[in-house]
Design an enzyme around this catalytic site. Structure first.
Site, mmCIF file in Angstrom:
data_model
loop_
_atom_site.group_PDB
_atom_site.id
_atom_site.type_symbol
_atom_site.label_atom_id
_atom_site.label_comp_id
_atom_site.label_asym_id
_atom_site.label_seq_id
_atom_site.Cartn_x
_atom_site.Cartn_y
_atom_site.Cartn_z
ATOM 1 N N GLN A 57 -10.010 1.058 8.151
ATOM 2 C CA GLN A 57 -10.520 1.345 6.769
ATOM 3 C C GLN A 57 -10.961 3.074 7.009
ATOM 4 O O GLN A 57 -10.696 3.826 5.800
ATOM 5 C CB GLN A 57 -11.701 0.684 6.630
ATOM 6 C CG GLN A 57 -12.154 0.820 5.092
ATOM 7 C CD GLN A 57 -11.237 -0.096 4.265
ATOM 8 O OE1 GLN A 57 -10.982 -1.221 4.214
ATOM 9 N NE2 GLN A 57 -10.474 0.785 3.432
ATOM 10 N N ASN A 113 -15.169 -2.391 6.367
ATOM 11 C CA ASN A 113 -14.423 -2.297 4.946
ATOM 12 C C ASN A 113 -15.175 -2.761 3.850
ATOM 13 O O ASN A 113 -14.820 -2.598 2.681
ATOM 14 C CB ASN A 113 -13.145 -3.139 5.243
ATOM 15 C CG ASN A 113 -13.656 -4.490 5.689
ATOM 16 O OD1 ASN A 113 -14.147 -4.742 6.944
ATOM 17 N ND2 ASN A 113 -12.976 -5.593 4.903
ATOM 18 N N CYS A 122 -9.244 -9.361 1.521
ATOM 19 C CA CYS A 122 -8.769 -10.047 2.335
ATOM 20 C C CYS A 122 -9.484 -11.539 2.460
ATOM 21 O O CYS A 122 -8.851 -12.645 2.713
ATOM 22 C CB CYS A 122 -8.491 -9.778 3.690
ATOM 23 S SG CYS A 122 -7.664 -8.279 4.007
ATOM 24 N N HIS A 148 -1.246 1.802 4.334
ATOM 25 C CA HIS A 148 -1.454 1.180 3.064
ATOM 26 C C HIS A 148 -2.974 1.589 2.581
ATOM 27 O O HIS A 148 -3.214 1.837 1.449
ATOM 28 C CB HIS A 148 -1.102 0.007 2.511
ATOM 29 C CG HIS A 148 -1.725 -0.984 3.143
ATOM 30 N ND1 HIS A 148 -2.725 -1.829 2.005
ATOM 31 C CD2 HIS A 148 -2.240 -1.593 4.431
ATOM 32 C CE1 HIS A 148 -3.373 -2.788 2.928
ATOM 33 N NE2 HIS A 148 -3.077 -2.684 4.432
#
Length: 396
Positions: free
Chosen positions: A187, A159, A335, A207
């Site tokens: 991802q 990611n 994150c 998402h």
């Protein structure tokens, strides 16, 4: 006020119109609010709609997953938690010798943060290294997997760097030792044609490809022993208790169909744009360097992730100055962007901490215009040049 150019799709992609249409259609339908676990007419209709969403996601994931293999969750983090803890516990319950778990050093925090949890539950945790290009090699995994191994988990694509992992070859090593293999495909799903034929379980999330936030899925083959983490109902094959979010699942499926229908043409075009952006940013003398030199060739690297570093500057400064210039990007993983330390992914690749502290991630899909990427490059190059001039003046 001019709307900023959003280039943080790897954190969360803007909603696709197809996904929004699916939500609106659900709200206008007779099954809106119906519990798919009820036996009455509307409940059965909601259950059929939910099963249709499972079929769409299983089909787009590839790897010959069945619709019944799809367990809906609240997102990638829950899917990873359920996969790793549930599969490790399930493997050990089936064979008491299975008391170790192998994770790679470049995993998302939702995987790596499970290491102390696994140890508390009596598992040994072994970490597989990545090379300087960010790839976990099969030969590096072989020495970590033996007859005590319950589960191996290596992500499909990173990611932060976009580096794709050879999950098929890695899964074969796990299976040769009798272990299960899970991949965090959050991802990669919808952005790359995935090879999941040999994996036992894969995590995905809505998402990241333009579906709603708060919806994900774990695809896990029925033959794989797994223990649930939540209790109180028989939903989702008894693996995830709680009434399902039918609206979210339908919106997820719609976004999945739209993203997968655009492949491979969209992936090729996005890869071309990313390659051009990298060559512009990392031209000789620019002061900007790539985190990995993997090519945008359709299989080595995710199409829409550009990962660079500016040695001598910190990510926070760069992100905030780009924000002021009208561009929304992130410092490594969103994150963990609240952390003041360098990216654990880059450090695992052997990147010096001083360089890793200046990492940036620009991420996008086919909906971002090439001119917006050119403007981003101009803004970042100007920022780096300005700081270089300030440093030179400070030395005089």
């Amino acid at each position: 006020m001019t709307r900023p150019t959003y280039l943080d799709y790897a954190a969360s992609a803007p909603a696709r119109e197809e996904s929004l249409d699916a939500e609106r259609a659900y709200e206008a339908s007779e099954i809106a609010g119906a519990n798919p676990n009820s036996l009455h007419t509307l409940g059965r209709a909601a259950a059929r709609a939910l099963d249709g969403a499972r079929a769409d996601i299983a089909r787009c994931a590839g790897g010959h997953f069945r619709p019944s293999d799809v367990i809906f969750t609240s997102g990638g983090t829950e899917s990873n938690n359920l996969a790793i803890l549930g599969l490790a516990e399930g493997a050990r319950a089936r064979d008491s010798r299975r008391r170790s778990v192998v994770l790679s050093q470049i995993e998302h925090d939702s995987v790596l943060d499970l290491a102390p949890v696994l140890r508390d539950r009596g598992f040994e945790v072994r970490l597989a290294a990545a090379g300087p290009d960010g790839v976990v090699r099969p030969e590096g995994l072989e020495g970590l997997v033996d007859g005590s191994c319950a589960l191996v988990s290596v992500m499909a694509a990173n990611n932060e760097t976009g580096a794709c992992q050879p999950v098929g070859a890695l899964a074969r090593i796990a299976h040769a030792a009798g272990a299960l293999f899970h991949t965090d495909a959050v991802q990669a799903f919808g952005h790359l044609a995935l090879d999941l034929a040999e994996v036992d379980a894969a995590s995905v999330a809505a998402h990241k490809l333009g579906g709603p936030v708060g919806v994900g899925a774990l695809l896990v083959r029925g033959r794989a022993a797994m223990r649930p983490l939540t209790f109180g109902g028989g939903q989702e094959r008894g693996m995830r208790a709680g009434t399902q979010d039918v609206r979210g699942a339908l919106a997820f499926a719609a976004a999945t169909r739209a993203a997968c229908a655009a492949l491979p043409e969209a992936a090729a075009e996005v890869s071309r744009r990313a390659d051009r952006l990298v060559r512009t940013l990392c031209a000789p003398g620019s002061g900007i360097v790539e985190t990995t030199a993997l090519p945008y060739d359709g299989s080595s690297r995710l199409p829409g992730i550009v990962s660079v570093m500016v040695p001598g500057l910190d990510s926070e400064t760069l992100v905030l100055e780009l924000d002021q210039a009208g561009f929304e990007v992130s410092a490594a993983s969103a994150c963990s962007s609240g952390s003041l330390d360098a990216s654990h992914v880059l450090l695992a690749m052997g990147v010096p901490r001083e360089s890793a502290l200046g990492s940036l991630r620009v991420s996008f899909d086919e909906r971002v215009a090439e001119r917006d990427l050119e403007r981003l490059a101009e803004a970042l190059l100007d920022i780096v040049r300005d700081h270089a001039c300030d440093r030179r003046r400070g030395r005089r």
